[in-house]
Design a protein around this motif. Structure first.
Motif, PDB file in Angstrom:
ATOM      1  N   ILE A   1       0.834  -1.205   0.000  1.00  0.00           N
ATOM      2  CA  ILE A   1       0.000   0.000   0.000  1.00  0.00           C
ATOM      3  C   ILE A   1       0.869   1.256   0.000  1.00  0.00           C
ATOM      4  O   ILE A   1       0.627   2.205  -0.762  1.00  0.00           O
ATOM      5  N   LEU A   2       1.897   1.251   0.848  1.00  0.00           N
ATOM      6  CA  LEU A   2       2.778   2.422   0.938  1.00  0.00           C
ATOM      7  C   LEU A   2       3.532   2.656  -0.359  1.00  0.00           C
ATOM      8  O   LEU A   2       3.642   3.796  -0.836  1.00  0.00           O
ATOM      9  N   VAL A   3       4.080   1.567  -0.936  1.00  0.00           N
ATOM     10  CA  VAL A   3       4.836   1.715  -2.192  1.00  0.00           C
ATOM     11  C   VAL A   3       3.926   2.205  -3.311  1.00  0.00           C
ATOM     12  O   VAL A   3       4.279   3.120  -4.071  1.00  0.00           O
ATOM     13  N   GLY A   4       2.736   1.603  -3.428  1.00  0.00           N
ATOM     14  CA  GLY A   4       1.812   2.000  -4.480  1.00  0.00           C
ATOM     15  C   GLY A   4       1.313   3.419  -4.327  1.00  0.00           C
ATOM     16  O   GLY A   4       1.066   4.113  -5.325  1.00  0.00           O
ATOM     17  N   TYR A   5       1.172   3.867  -3.079  1.00  0.00           N
ATOM     18  CA  TYR A   5       0.649   5.210  -2.820  1.00  0.00           C
ATOM     19  C   TYR A   5       1.700   6.291  -3.093  1.00  0.00           C
ATOM     20  O   TYR A   5       1.396   7.323  -3.685  1.00  0.00           O
ATOM     21  N   PHE A   6       2.947   6.018  -2.683  1.00  0.00           N
ATOM     22  CA  PHE A   6       3.989   7.043  -2.800  1.00  0.00           C
ATOM     23  C   PHE A   6       4.789   6.952  -4.106  1.00  0.00           C
ATOM     24  O   PHE A   6       5.467   7.910  -4.480  1.00  0.00           O
ATOM     25  N   SER A   7       4.712   5.809  -4.788  1.00  0.00           N
ATOM     26  CA  SER A   7       5.449   5.672  -6.045  1.00  0.00           C
ATOM     27  C   SER A   7       4.628   4.835  -7.028  1.00  0.00           C
ATOM     28  O   SER A   7       4.730   3.609  -7.041  1.00  0.00           O
ATOM     29  N   LYS A   8       3.841   5.518  -7.835  1.00  0.00           N
ATOM     30  CA  LYS A   8       2.979   4.803  -8.773  1.00  0.00           C
ATOM     31  C   LYS A   8       3.794   4.030  -9.808  1.00  0.00           C
ATOM     32  O   LYS A   8       3.423   2.927 -10.219  1.00  0.00           O
ATOM     33  N   THR A   9       4.907   4.597 -10.222  1.00  0.00           N
ATOM     34  CA  THR A   9       5.741   3.921 -11.217  1.00  0.00           C
ATOM     35  C   THR A   9       6.246   2.586 -10.696  1.00  0.00           C
ATOM     36  O   THR A   9       6.152   1.555 -11.369  1.00  0.00           O
TER      37      THR A   9
ATOM     38  N   TYR B   1      -5.298   2.045  -9.350  1.00  0.00           N
ATOM     39  CA  TYR B   1      -6.707   2.391  -9.133  1.00  0.00           C
ATOM     40  C   TYR B   1      -6.951   3.343  -7.965  1.00  0.00           C
ATOM     41  O   TYR B   1      -8.068   3.816  -7.778  1.00  0.00           O
ATOM     42  N   GLY B   2      -5.929   3.580  -7.145  1.00  0.00           N
ATOM     43  CA  GLY B   2      -6.112   4.459  -6.000  1.00  0.00           C
ATOM     44  C   GLY B   2      -6.457   3.684  -4.739  1.00  0.00           C
ATOM     45  O   GLY B   2      -6.881   2.535  -4.782  1.00  0.00           O
ATOM     46  N   ILE B   3      -6.284   4.331  -3.606  1.00  0.00           N
ATOM     47  CA  ILE B   3      -6.483   3.679  -2.320  1.00  0.00           C
ATOM     48  C   ILE B   3      -7.961   3.477  -1.989  1.00  0.00           C
ATOM     49  O   ILE B   3      -8.312   2.713  -1.083  1.00  0.00           O
TER      50      ILE B   3
END
Length: 420
Positions: free
Chosen positions: A25-33, A210-212
């Motif tokens: 969750i943290l990785v996806g939220y702070f770094s979309k790439t 897709y977002g949190i």
């Protein structure tokens, strides 16, 4: 100088999955790439599970038929057991599918860029005729190659009956399939051990793509599923027990410590020997308890039936698929068949859920979303399975006048002993 080194205990799989999920969750939220690139980890995990489905289900079905045929001496008890197993699990599946359809659970989940091309024609592609015709394979090897489970199950039943009919000559083949199935379950264990990394990749990608907000929708699914579990435990099971004049809540109290052990470990197999013994002391005939209880571990997976049905409908609603009466009947029949013969192991329902979604033509991405919360649901699912498999022997024994309620002794030490 000696240094006192304390052995660091490896975190439980549950904790590993939680850590992996939070990290994703943290990785996806702070770094979309980075999150988008980590999808490969989830895909590898899904492929690990997917490649085991057919090799696992085929021998399990064969051995289930062999074991059924070996219990002919139990006569009416065997017949009543299977009638009860199929009646209750089918009833729960029907209620769960209808609940999923009526509530529209999953319909507010945004699929984003996930392709839905594989769903084209699903409403017209599943009907009574195609469903029943697909059961008998014209080419078994093609069924294996396509992963089409219904003809594989059909052939497995026929092969199991043939092995029983040839007696001793079939023993080497049966022994082979027993070893094969054990190896497959071990492979499932290996694949599931990759779950923390797979969940890390899934959630990193999902949050990035897709977002949190979607995570809250999955949280709603978990709460919805636990509500369904509570309805089964506190309403449906008591009604069934009342009909057979069985002291359900007394029985539930007597096995409460075992249920706690199952809930905390996420596996019902850890209490099977203790459950059989507890039911004997509760007043169930030893022959009934020893036969019906382990048999129910393969054929009476109430919690798994409820979860798989709800999860399937979540995916169906998520992709805005409309199922008519015929499609719902076909789905119920398929789930009734596919949930039989699958041993209750931690997260084993993921395998069946993927099989059900594949049979419907639903994208594997939908199942991938369920995997990220499966380990939270598994605790409640396993607990419902155990309660259902405690109730079944009592009901069967009651119908055979083989149940005499006895006030049991203090079993408070049981949970501690099981964990040692």
């Amino acid at each position: 100088m000696s240094v006192n080194k304390r052995k660091i205990k490896k975190p439980s799989l549950m904790l590993q999955v939680v850590i992996g999920g939070l990290a994703g969750i943290l990785v996806g939220y702070f770094s979309k790439t980075t999150g988008l690139q980590l999808e490969i980890l989830g895909t590898i995990f899904m492929n690990l599970i997917q490649m085991i489905i057919v090799p696992l289900i085929f021998p399990v079905i064969i051995l289930a038929i062999v074991n059924i045929s070996d219990t002919k001496s139990f006569g009416k008890v065997a017949g009543k057991s299977f009638i009860y197993f199929f009646s209750v699990t089918t009833g729960l599946i029907i209620l769960s599918v209808l609940a999923g359809k009526w509530t529209g659970i999953g319909s507010n989940f945004q699929t984003g860029a996930v392709s839905t091309e594989s769903l084209d024609g699903i409403a017209s592609g599943i009907d009574f005729q195609s469903f029943f015709l697909s059961i008998v394979p014209s080419n078994l090897f093609q069924a294996f190659a396509d992963g089409n489970l219904l003809p594989i199950i059909f052939f497995g039943i026929f092969l199991g009956l043939a092995l029983v009919s040839i007696g001793e000559k079939g023993k080497p083949v049966i022994t082979f399939f027993e070893s094969w199935s054990q190896a497959m379950f071990k492979m499932v264990d290996y694949a599931i051990s990759f779950a923390p990394i797979g969940v890390f990749g899934f959630l990193a990608y999902d949050i990035a793509a897709y977002g949190i907000e979607n995570l809250f929708s999955l949280g709603q699914f978990v709460l919805f599923t636990y509500l369904a579990f509570m309805i089964v435990i506190l309403i449906i099971f008591p009604i069934i027990a009342w009909f057979f004049h069985v002291p359900y809540f007394t029985m539930l109290k007597e096995i409460s410590d075992l249920v706690v052990v199952v809930f905390t470990t996420g596996s019902s197999s850890v209490v099977l020997p203790s459950l059989i013994d507890r039911l004997k002391k509760f007043g169930v005939s030893p022959s009934v308890s020893s036969f019906v209880t382990p048999l129910g571990y393969s054929f009476n997976l109430d919690g798994a039936g409820v979860y798989i049905s709800l999860a399937t409908m979540f995916i169906v609603n998520m992709y805005n698929v409309t199922l008519g009466f015929g499609e719902i009947v076909a789905l119920v029949l398929f789930l009734t068949v596919i949930t039989k013969g699958i041993a209750t192991v931690p997260s084993g329902a993921v395998v069946v859920l993927l099989a059900a979604a594949t049979q419907l033509g639903l994208p594997a991405e939908g199942v991938a979303l369920m995997v990220s919360v499966d380990f939270f649901i598994n605790m409640g699912r396993s607990a419902v399975n155990v309660i259902g498999n405690a109730l079944a022997p009592v009901l069967i024994a009651q119908s055979e006048d083989a149940f005499v309620y006895k006030k049991t002794v203090d079993y408070k030490k049981t949970a501690t002993e099981l964990n040692e």
